[in-house]
Design a protein around this motif. Structure first.
Motif, PDB file in Angstrom:
ATOM      1  N   UNK A   1       1.858  -1.481  12.912  1.00 49.20           N
ATOM      2  CA  UNK A   1       2.228  -2.653  12.114  1.00 49.20           C
ATOM      3  C   UNK A   1       0.989  -3.375  11.584  1.00 49.20           C
ATOM      4  N   UNK A   2       1.009  -3.625  10.282  1.00 50.39           N
ATOM      5  CA  UNK A   2      -0.119  -4.274   9.613  1.00 50.39           C
ATOM      6  C   UNK A   2       0.410  -5.325   8.647  1.00 50.39           C
ATOM      7  N   UNK A   3       0.047  -6.594   8.864  1.00 55.02           N
ATOM      8  CA  UNK A   3       0.453  -7.620   7.900  1.00 55.02           C
ATOM      9  C   UNK A   3      -0.371  -7.474   6.618  1.00 55.02           C
ATOM     10  N   UNK A   4       0.286  -7.620   5.488  1.00 56.45           N
ATOM     11  CA  UNK A   4      -0.384  -7.598   4.190  1.00 56.45           C
ATOM     12  C   UNK A   4       0.209  -8.706   3.332  1.00 56.45           C
ATOM     13  N   UNK A   5      -0.522  -9.076   2.302  1.00 57.41           N
ATOM     14  CA  UNK A   5      -0.037 -10.104   1.393  1.00 57.41           C
ATOM     15  C   UNK A   5      -0.253  -9.634  -0.035  1.00 57.41           C
ATOM     16  N   UNK A   6       0.750  -9.834  -0.863  1.00 59.63           N
ATOM     17  CA  UNK A   6       0.621  -9.461  -2.269  1.00 59.63           C
ATOM     18  C   UNK A   6      -0.419 -10.367  -2.929  1.00 59.63           C
ATOM     19  N   UNK A   7      -1.256  -9.770  -3.786  1.00 54.32           N
ATOM     20  CA  UNK A   7      -2.215 -10.575  -4.536  1.00 54.32           C
ATOM     21  C   UNK A   7      -1.521 -11.150  -5.771  1.00 54.32           C
ATOM     22  N   UNK A   8      -2.269 -11.837  -6.598  1.00 55.34           N
ATOM     23  CA  UNK A   8      -1.706 -12.484  -7.787  1.00 55.34           C
ATOM     24  C   UNK A   8      -1.110 -11.514  -8.786  1.00 55.34           C
ATOM     25  N   UNK A   9      -1.483 -10.227  -8.702  1.00 55.00           N
ATOM     26  CA  UNK A   9      -0.942  -9.210  -9.591  1.00 55.00           C
ATOM     27  C   UNK A   9       0.193  -8.412  -8.942  1.00 55.00           C
ATOM     28  N   UNK A  10       0.651  -8.855  -7.774  1.00 51.72           N
ATOM     29  CA  UNK A  10       1.749  -8.179  -7.093  1.00 51.72           C
ATOM     30  C   UNK A  10       1.336  -6.884  -6.416  1.00 51.72           C
ATOM     31  N   UNK A  11       0.031  -6.759  -6.095  1.00 55.31           N
ATOM     32  CA  UNK A  11      -0.444  -5.541  -5.431  1.00 55.31           C
ATOM     33  C   UNK A  11      -0.641  -5.796  -3.945  1.00 55.31           C
ATOM     34  N   UNK A  12      -0.496  -4.714  -3.176  1.00 55.67           N
ATOM     35  CA  UNK A  12      -0.838  -4.758  -1.759  1.00 55.67           C
ATOM     36  C   UNK A  12      -1.816  -3.626  -1.472  1.00 55.67           C
ATOM     37  N   UNK A  13      -2.578  -3.794  -0.412  1.00 53.47           N
ATOM     38  CA  UNK A  13      -3.523  -2.777   0.029  1.00 53.47           C
ATOM     39  C   UNK A  13      -2.935  -2.055   1.228  1.00 53.47           C
ATOM     40  N   UNK A  14      -2.755  -0.746   1.108  1.00 51.45           N
ATOM     41  CA  UNK A  14      -2.225   0.062   2.205  1.00 51.45           C
ATOM     42  C   UNK A  14      -3.415   0.552   3.027  1.00 51.45           C
ATOM     43  N   UNK A  15      -3.489   0.182   4.307  1.00 49.28           N
ATOM     44  CA  UNK A  15      -4.634   0.572   5.137  1.00 49.28           C
ATOM     45  C   UNK A  15      -4.762   2.094   5.270  1.00 49.28           C
ATOM     46  N   UNK A  16      -5.992   2.590   5.433  1.00 45.19           N
ATOM     47  CA  UNK A  16      -6.216   4.035   5.553  1.00 45.19           C
ATOM     48  C   UNK A  16      -5.400   4.702   6.665  1.00 45.19           C
ATOM     49  N   UNK A  17      -5.236   4.035   7.811  1.00 44.91           N
ATOM     50  CA  UNK A  17      -4.478   4.658   8.903  1.00 44.91           C
ATOM     51  C   UNK A  17      -3.029   4.914   8.499  1.00 44.91           C
ATOM     52  N   UNK A  18      -2.433   3.993   7.774  1.00 43.80           N
ATOM     53  CA  UNK A  18      -1.054   4.172   7.330  1.00 43.80           C
ATOM     54  C   UNK A  18      -0.963   5.188   6.194  1.00 43.80           C
ATOM     55  N   UNK A  19      -1.957   5.189   5.299  1.00 45.57           N
ATOM     56  CA  UNK A  19      -1.978   6.201   4.235  1.00 45.57           C
ATOM     57  C   UNK A  19      -2.037   7.595   4.846  1.00 45.57           C
ATOM     58  N   UNK A  20      -2.848   7.741   5.877  1.00 43.65           N
ATOM     59  CA  UNK A  20      -2.982   9.027   6.549  1.00 43.65           C
ATOM     60  C   UNK A  20      -1.677   9.417   7.250  1.00 43.65           C
ATOM     61  N   UNK A  21      -1.070   8.494   7.980  1.00 45.84           N
ATOM     62  CA  UNK A  21       0.177   8.768   8.701  1.00 45.84           C
ATOM     63  C   UNK A  21       1.241   9.339   7.762  1.00 45.84           C
ATOM     64  N   UNK A  22       1.390   8.724   6.589  1.00 49.56           N
ATOM     65  CA  UNK A  22       2.461   9.102   5.665  1.00 49.56           C
ATOM     66  C   UNK A  22       1.986  10.055   4.562  1.00 49.56           C
ATOM     67  N   UNK A  23       0.742  10.532   4.655  1.00 50.51           N
ATOM     68  CA  UNK A  23       0.166  11.431   3.637  1.00 50.51           C
ATOM     69  C   UNK A  23       0.287  10.848   2.236  1.00 50.51           C
ATOM     70  N   UNK A  24      -0.002   9.559   2.120  1.00 50.15           N
ATOM     71  CA  UNK A  24       0.117   8.903   0.820  1.00 50.15           C
ATOM     72  C   UNK A  24      -1.106   9.203  -0.033  1.00 50.15           C
ATOM     73  N   UNK A  25      -0.850   9.542  -1.297  1.00 55.47           N
ATOM     74  CA  UNK A  25      -1.930   9.727  -2.252  1.00 55.47           C
ATOM     75  C   UNK A  25      -1.547   8.984  -3.529  1.00 55.47           C
ATOM     76  N   UNK A  26      -1.945   9.459  -4.653  1.00 60.25           N
ATOM     77  CA  UNK A  26      -1.749   8.716  -5.899  1.00 60.25           C
ATOM     78  C   UNK A  26      -0.282   8.465  -6.250  1.00 60.25           C
TER      79      UNK A  26
END
Length: 146
Positions: free
Chosen positions: A81-106
């Motif tokens: 579990x990782x808290x994140x907050x949307x920036x002014x452009x509605x973007x969030x940053x997905x941490x590397x550990x979670x990107x790796x877990x779910x094999x997220x790419x472009x």
């Protein structure tokens, strides 16, 4: 209500823009504060509005720690579990550990499930849709009508 499926992109830094319709709902319900975590049965991420996450957390924490299945759920769901907050452009940053877990790419798929969102690698999502339906239907689903 978080519904619909959306093909989106993630940049090289791990930032992704939440689609406008979902973004507006999230800003209204939680001021853009979210919790990302690992799904306990699939290689995707779960995205919760922070208040919904906080409401579910005690239930998971109360699971019996001597039960191996419960420990696995706690380790994945709470441990990632990782808290994140949307920036002014509605973007969030997905941490590397979670990107790796779910094999997220472009290329990603954002799938609204009402009270939460699943975030998938687009190729894995498309593969899931091609899998044959389960042949056994649970009693809970047998009474479901659309």
């Amino acid at each position: 209500m978080l519904t619909g499926s959306h093909a989106i992109n993630m940049d090289a830094k791990g930032r992704m823009a939440i689609p406008t319709r979902i973004r507006e709902s999230l800003v209204a319900s939680c001021d853009g504060r979210l919790v990302l975590t690992a799904h306990t049965q699939e290689r995707c991420l779960l995205v919760y509005p922070e208040p919904d996450w906080q409401a579910k957390l005690p239930t998971i924490q109360a699971l019996p720690t001597l039960d191996p299945a419960a420990r696995r759920i706690q380790r994945l769901w709470i441990g990632y579990a990782t808290p994140v907050e949307m920036d002014g452009n509605g973007r969030i940053l997905v941490p590397p550990t979670l990107r790796s877990f779910a094999s997220l790419d472009k290329k990603l798929m954002l799938v609204g499930l009402g009270d939460k969102i699943e975030l998938w690698n687009e190729e894995h999502w498309l593969d899931l849709l091609e899998e044959p339906a389960e042949t056994e239907i649970s009693p809970e689903l047998q009474s479901l009508t659309f």
